[in-house]
Design a protein around this motif. Structure first.
Motif, mmCIF file in Angstrom:
data_model
loop_
_atom_site.group_PDB
_atom_site.id
_atom_site.type_symbol
_atom_site.label_atom_id
_atom_site.label_comp_id
_atom_site.label_asym_id
_atom_site.label_seq_id
_atom_site.Cartn_x
_atom_site.Cartn_y
_atom_site.Cartn_z
ATOM 1 N N GLU A 384 39.249 7.816 63.995
ATOM 2 C CA GLU A 384 39.531 6.460 63.544
ATOM 3 C C GLU A 384 38.446 5.476 63.995
ATOM 4 O OE1 GLU A 384 41.443 3.737 61.308
ATOM 5 O OE2 GLU A 384 41.855 5.901 61.453
ATOM 6 N N SER A 385 37.878 5.735 65.190
ATOM 7 C CA SER A 385 36.849 4.825 65.702
ATOM 8 C C SER A 385 35.450 5.220 65.253
ATOM 9 C CB SER A 385 36.894 4.806 67.238
ATOM 10 O OG SER A 385 36.592 6.107 67.761
ATOM 11 N N SER A 386 35.332 6.295 64.494
ATOM 12 C CA SER A 386 34.014 6.757 64.043
ATOM 13 C C SER A 386 33.377 5.750 63.103
ATOM 14 C CB SER A 386 34.150 8.111 63.330
ATOM 15 O OG SER A 386 32.923 8.496 62.762
ATOM 16 N N HIS A 387 32.062 5.690 63.120
ATOM 17 C CA HIS A 387 31.315 4.829 62.205
ATOM 18 C C HIS A 387 31.082 5.497 60.856
ATOM 19 C CE1 HIS A 387 30.529 1.738 65.178
ATOM 20 N NE2 HIS A 387 30.195 2.678 66.049
ATOM 21 N N GLU A 388 31.679 6.664 60.659
ATOM 22 C CA GLU A 388 31.574 7.353 59.378
ATOM 23 C C GLU A 388 32.963 7.477 58.749
ATOM 24 O OE1 GLU A 388 29.564 11.057 59.542
ATOM 25 O OE2 GLU A 388 27.613 10.168 59.958
ATOM 26 N N ALA A 389 32.978 7.469 57.422
ATOM 27 C CA ALA A 389 34.249 7.669 56.712
ATOM 28 C C ALA A 389 34.698 9.120 56.907
ATOM 29 C CB ALA A 389 34.065 7.365 55.236
ATOM 30 N N PHE A 390 35.994 9.303 57.177
ATOM 31 C CA PHE A 390 36.553 10.641 57.354
ATOM 32 C C PHE A 390 37.645 10.845 56.300
ATOM 33 C CE2 PHE A 390 39.826 13.492 59.051
ATOM 34 C CZ PHE A 390 39.064 14.634 59.301
ATOM 35 N N VAL A 391 37.484 11.923 55.509
ATOM 36 C CA VAL A 391 38.467 12.267 54.481
ATOM 37 C C VAL A 391 38.781 13.740 54.614
ATOM 38 C CG1 VAL A 391 38.942 12.382 52.012
ATOM 39 C CG2 VAL A 391 37.559 10.501 52.915
ATOM 40 N N CYS A 392 40.093 14.063 54.586
ATOM 41 C CA CYS A 392 40.524 15.461 54.704
ATOM 42 C C CYS A 392 41.396 15.793 53.479
ATOM 43 C CB CYS A 392 41.313 15.664 55.997
ATOM 44 S SG CYS A 392 41.741 17.398 56.332
ATOM 45 N N ILE A 399 44.427 14.564 49.149
ATOM 46 C CA ILE A 399 43.996 13.876 50.365
ATOM 47 C C ILE A 399 45.113 13.920 51.398
ATOM 48 C CG2 ILE A 399 43.233 11.681 51.343
ATOM 49 C CD1 ILE A 399 42.052 10.994 48.598
ATOM 50 N N THR A 400 44.767 14.417 52.626
ATOM 51 C CA THR A 400 45.757 14.511 53.707
ATOM 52 C C THR A 400 45.439 13.581 54.868
ATOM 53 O OG1 THR A 400 44.537 16.344 54.713
ATOM 54 C CG2 THR A 400 46.271 16.914 53.118
ATOM 55 N N ASP A 401 44.187 13.084 54.949
ATOM 56 C CA ASP A 401 43.820 12.155 56.027
ATOM 57 C C ASP A 401 42.725 11.225 55.507
ATOM 58 O OD1 ASP A 401 43.863 10.872 58.421
ATOM 59 O OD2 ASP A 401 43.292 12.609 59.627
ATOM 60 N N TRP A 402 42.707 10.012 56.066
ATOM 61 C CA TRP A 402 41.807 8.968 55.541
ATOM 62 C C TRP A 402 41.685 7.898 56.628
ATOM 63 C CZ3 TRP A 402 39.598 8.344 50.578
ATOM 64 C CH2 TRP A 402 39.154 7.080 50.232
ATOM 65 N N ASN A 403 40.495 7.696 57.198
ATOM 66 C CA ASN A 403 40.371 6.737 58.302
ATOM 67 C C ASN A 403 39.991 5.341 57.804
ATOM 68 O OD1 ASN A 403 37.657 6.970 57.739
ATOM 69 N ND2 ASN A 403 37.023 7.427 59.837
ATOM 70 N N SER A 404 39.926 4.397 58.735
ATOM 71 C CA SER A 404 39.677 2.997 58.362
ATOM 72 C C SER A 404 38.281 2.801 57.792
ATOM 73 C CB SER A 404 39.880 2.082 59.577
ATOM 74 O OG SER A 404 39.013 2.468 60.631
ATOM 75 N N GLU A 405 37.289 3.573 58.260
ATOM 76 C CA GLU A 405 35.942 3.439 57.718
ATOM 77 C C GLU A 405 35.906 3.873 56.256
ATOM 78 O OE1 GLU A 405 31.816 2.465 57.857
ATOM 79 O OE2 GLU A 405 33.591 1.929 59.037
ATOM 80 N N ALA A 406 36.707 4.892 55.898
ATOM 81 C CA ALA A 406 36.809 5.290 54.491
ATOM 82 C C ALA A 406 37.401 4.152 53.669
ATOM 83 C CB ALA A 406 37.656 6.544 54.357
ATOM 84 N N SER A 476 38.763 24.264 58.154
ATOM 85 C CA SER A 476 39.576 24.744 59.273
ATOM 86 C C SER A 476 40.857 25.344 58.717
ATOM 87 C CB SER A 476 39.890 23.596 60.234
ATOM 88 O OG SER A 476 40.621 22.582 59.565
ATOM 89 N N GLY A 477 41.497 26.211 59.505
ATOM 90 C CA GLY A 477 42.727 26.848 59.084
ATOM 91 C C GLY A 477 42.469 27.951 58.072
ATOM 92 N N SER A 478 43.526 28.490 57.549
ATOM 93 C CA SER A 478 43.426 29.572 56.556
ATOM 94 C C SER A 478 44.676 29.567 55.693
ATOM 95 C CB SER A 478 43.272 30.928 57.253
ATOM 96 O OG SER A 478 44.405 31.204 58.071
ATOM 97 N N GLY A 479 44.572 30.230 54.549
ATOM 98 C CA GLY A 479 45.725 30.337 53.659
ATOM 99 C C GLY A 479 46.176 28.990 53.177
ATOM 100 N N ALA A 480 47.498 28.813 53.157
ATOM 101 C CA ALA A 480 48.071 27.572 52.637
ATOM 102 C C ALA A 480 47.781 26.375 53.539
ATOM 103 C CB ALA A 480 49.584 27.733 52.467
ATOM 104 N N GLU A 483 42.260 23.401 55.376
ATOM 105 C CA GLU A 483 41.884 22.022 55.079
ATOM 106 C C GLU A 483 40.363 21.896 55.021
ATOM 107 O OE1 GLU A 483 45.281 18.987 56.648
ATOM 108 O OE2 GLU A 483 43.818 19.670 58.142
ATOM 109 N N PHE A 484 39.915 20.914 54.277
ATOM 110 C CA PHE A 484 38.490 20.604 54.151
ATOM 111 C C PHE A 484 38.279 19.187 54.690
ATOM 112 C CE2 PHE A 484 39.549 23.723 50.993
ATOM 113 C CZ PHE A 484 38.467 24.602 50.974
ATOM 114 N N SER A 485 37.461 19.087 55.722
ATOM 115 C CA SER A 485 37.199 17.783 56.348
ATOM 116 C C SER A 485 35.784 17.338 56.003
ATOM 117 C CB SER A 485 37.344 17.879 57.874
ATOM 118 O OG SER A 485 38.646 18.331 58.204
#
Length: 791
Positions: A384-392, A399-406, A476-480, A483-485
């Motif tokens: 959340e504090s990163s200076h880069e947009a994070f999307v998962c 989309i499963t995650d989305w930070n404030s920079e995004a 990360s993870g596998s199968g169902a 996730e792609f970060s």
């Protein structure tokens, strides 16, 4: 001039010289500083700019160029060929150079100019603009008509243009250094962000152990900044205690400093980041403690727990002024993470005290859950504090995650995008199929061309506008649960800047190619890294024959041996200049050479610029003037000015009180009667023959000169006695015995001579000349045709 090639051998300093500046504004400021007329025209030939020198020349205030303005001041005889050549250039896209005359408003005279025009092309070859220069060459044209007065004017023009070019070169060097500094700052900032993200990930994976966390932080701070050491100091009563340390201060773990006498204590009280660029000059620091641990500069950031500073994170260096603004930002970020971790550590210790009252199995489970929860929360805080947009996204590209920079970059709030397909949010429609195919290929094969790589891709904002993002995708993870970060950074402005730099690079090469001087850059290994078009034209080379070659290879052993001391001086950081005769393309040329050291942002020499002017014509004129100034036009002997200069050097060489130097002062007896009775033409012939006999009567090391009229002097050096000077005087008198045969006349000519010896009473040329003149007067009084030795 030739079309600038963005992949040419320009040095890094020239490539980035205009980084971040508006090209048009920079060019006009540069053009207004040049000692020649500069103009630009659109691709269709319409002139759209003149520099101040043009408006000053035609006597008008700067304004919008008129299409007929330059034609009205062109000489009528030059207008047709000039227009024809300009139209030919517009039709063919080729550069040209030609001479024509402009009328100067100040005196309504026409002055010759050398005009050049060069097309500036875009990357696709299309002509963007025309760049032209007009160099005033009127003085050279008329030099033959006014040779007697050209020396002073030429010297003034050379001095003026040299000063102007030096100012231009100084400005170029300053712009190069500024551009390089900005580029390095940008690169350093980019690298630091990547390393900080990696550091944050590593810290997020660490076990919830305060000492381990502190040690990881100080170690990473030493790697992320130019610090020689880093430390965490925590408040304990009225003291600051080194709780963790790395690098040069690692041995000082446990050292205690009084809060009131240290920069760390001041940071705790003010809860603000503080910097001491030079501890020797900073009254806020504990100077004795700094000297003890070898610290010359430092930056401290507060560790805040519930709004209160409980310690500091500090980076230190053994030299002053070691840290940049980027280093301070890195320190602030890590201090924030560490302060947050301290808060979690306090909560963790409280939980441990509660769990100690329960069973061991429950305590272990609760501790494990706390560690896991802390790690998850810490990771989320880092993201959340990163200076880069994070999307998962998941395997269905939802989309499963989305930070404030995004949210800031793309304009979508987190609640608007969670659960939606990525293709409906930030992927342009034309790339949707490629995205789905890439996801399917990875799920099927486990491989993808963009996984774990830093790539640039177009993306879409909420308002429909496009941007360019730099993206790193991991899985990360596998199968169902796979996730792609993706971490993304908006690089649209950087890409635009790169395009501007490319265009400015072309403009910079055009400007340097238009300057009437040879310019090159040589690095610390004495290898040529850049040269402008006049360099290639002067030496008859192409870039492939020059760039990447050493001075020894380019010049040969003999010429390199001459310039090597000057090269060493320039690489040591000292500007140097010299004049040198050199055979260039089979012609003997006389060159003025200047070496200007180039320094990096740290002040270290990284090479030097070579600036060369061809001054052959000026040098030849100076030699002619000097020869004329030192020789008597009738006899060819040295004149009064030359003999006085020679006499002054001789007296200085022999020293006061020396007796081995003599001066003979002589004239032609009854010369006035010869002039009056036979005419000045006969008198001139007498003086020529008289001078020739004088030269034959003395040694080659002796100096004969004509003072004026029929008065002559002879300088004799390295005599063992005054008698030798008298012998020479007698030999001269004897040489005049034979009558002079001039036209139909046979003339008996004699001479009277005054001899004076250098001694302690004759400290200067004027005194010695006066002494010899007095001796000549004595010889005249004694009856002429004789010599007299001064007492």
């Amino acid at each position: 001039m030739s079309e600038a090639d963005p992949e040419s051998g320009l040095t890094l300093g020239l490539v980035q010289a205009l980084h971040g500046l508006d090209g048009e504004r920079w060019f006009r400021q540069m053009a207004d500083g040049l000692p020649l007329i500069v103009w630009t025209a659109r691709a269709d030939g319409a002139v759209d700019y003149f520099n101040w020198r043009w408006w000053d020349f035609i006597g008008a205030r700067p304004g919008i160029p008129d299409e007929r303005g330059w034609q009205d001041v062109l000489h009528p005889d030059d207008l047709p060929p000039t227009l024809a050549r300009w139209q030919q250039a517009l039709a063919t896209g080729e550069s040209y150079a030609m001479e024509y005359r402009f009328r100067r408003a100040a005196d309504q005279t026409y002055r010759w100019h050398l005009g050049r025009a060069e097309p500036l092309r875009q990357a696709d070859g299309q002509i963007l603009k025309w760049l032209g220069t007009c160099t005033d060459i009127d003085d050279q044209k008329r030099a033959a008509e006014s040779l007697a007065g050209v020396q002073q004017r030429l010297q003034e023009q050379v001095l003026e243009r040299t000063m102007l070019i030096e100012r231009v070169n100084t400005h170029l060097l300053a712009e190069v250094q500024k551009g390089e500094y900005l580029l390095r700052q940008l690169q350093s900032h980019t690298d630091n962000l990547a390393r900080i993200i990696a550091t944050q990930t590593r810290l997020a994976e660490a076990e919830l152990d305060l000492d381990l966390f502190l040690n990881l932080v100080v170690q990473q701070m030493q790697e992320l900044t130019p610090a020689s050491g880093a430390a965490v100091e925590l408040v304990e009563g009225e003291e600051m205690v080194y709780r963790a340390a790395s690098g040069s201060v690692a041995p000082f773990v446990g050292v205690r400093l009084a809060i009131g006498s240290s920069l760390s204590g001041l940071c705790v009280r003010s809860a603000a980041v503080l910097m001491s660029a030079d501890t020797e000059q900073d009254p806020r620091v504990d100077l004795a403690a700094c000297r003890k641990i070898g610290v010359a500069s430092m930056v401290v950031a507060p560790l805040l727990l519930a709004g209160k500073a409980v310690g500091v994170l500090k980076i230190m260096a053994s030299q002053a002024n070691a840290f940049s603004a980027t280093d301070v930002q890195t320190l602030q970020l890590m201090a924030g993470l560490l302060g947050s971790e301290l808060g979690h550590q306090v909560d963790f210790e409280n939980n441990q005290r509660l769990l100690a009252e329960r069973t061991e199995e429950v305590a272990k489970r609760m501790a494990s859950e706390a560690v896991l929860r802390a790690n998850v929360e810490r990771t989320q805080r880092i993201i959340e504090s990163s200076h880069e947009a994070f999307v998962c996204v998941n395997e269905q590209s939802e989309i499963t995650d989305w930070n404030s920079e995004a949210s800031r970059i793309f304009g979508w709030e987190r609640g608007e995008v969670i659960g939606r397909p990525l293709t409906s949010v930030i992927i342009p429609e034309r790339l949707g199929n490629a995205h789905h195919e890439g996801m399917a290929r990875f799920i099927r094969t486990g491989q993808g061309p963009v996984i774990n790589r830093r790539v640039e891709l177009p993306a879409l904002r909420k308002d429909g506008s496009e941007l360019i993002v730099e993206i790193t995708i991991s899985t990360s993870g596998s199968g169902a649960e796979r996730e792609f970060s993706a971490f993304m950074r908006d690089v649209t402005e950087r890409k635009r800047t790169e395009q501007e730099v490319l265009l400015n690079q072309q403009l910079l090469r055009s400007v340097t190619d238009a300057i009437p001087a040879v310019v090159a850059f040589i690095d610390m290994r004495e290898v040529l890294r850049y040269c402008n078009k006049p360099f290639l034209q002067t030496f008859g080379k192409i870039e492939a024959q020059c760039l990447g070659h050493s001075l020894l290879e380019l010049l040969g052993a003999d010429e390199y041996a001459f310039i090597q001391p000057h090269v060493a001086q320039a690489l040591a950081g000292q500007q140097t200049s010299f004049e040198r005769a050199l055979k260039v393309q089979g012609n003997e040329r006389y060159l003025e050479v200047r070496y200007v050291p180039e320094r990096d942002i740290g002040g270290e020499v990284r090479g030097f610029y070579l600036i060369l002017w061809d001054i052959t014509e000026r040098w030849a004129l100076e030699q002619q003037f000097r020869l004329r100034a030192l020789r008597d036009s009738l006899t060819g002997l040295l004149n009064r000015a030359a003999i006085m200069e020679t006499l002054e050097r001789a007296i200085a060489e022999h020293g006061p009180g020396s007796c081995d130097l003599a001066l003979l002062y002589l004239d032609v007896d009854h010369f006035k009667e010869i002039n009056d009775n036979l005419g000045h033409a006969v008198g001139d012939e007498v003086l020529k023959i008289f001078a020739a006999r004088l030269q034959r009567s003395v040694r080659t090391s002796d100096v004969v000169a004509r003072l004026g009229g029929d008065e002559f002097v002879i300088l004799l050096q390295h005599l063992s006695s005054a008698e030798l000077a008298c012998e020479v005087a007698a030999k001269v008198i004897e040489a005049m015995v034979e009558p002079l045969q001039i036209r139909q006349h046979s003339l008996a000519v004699s001479t009277s001579i005054g001899v004076a010896m250098l001694d302690a009473q004759t400290p200067c040329p004027e005194t010695l000349l006066e002494k010899a003149d007095q001796a000549l007067y004595q010889a005249k009084q004694a009856g002429r045709n004789r010599f007299s030795l001064s007492s």
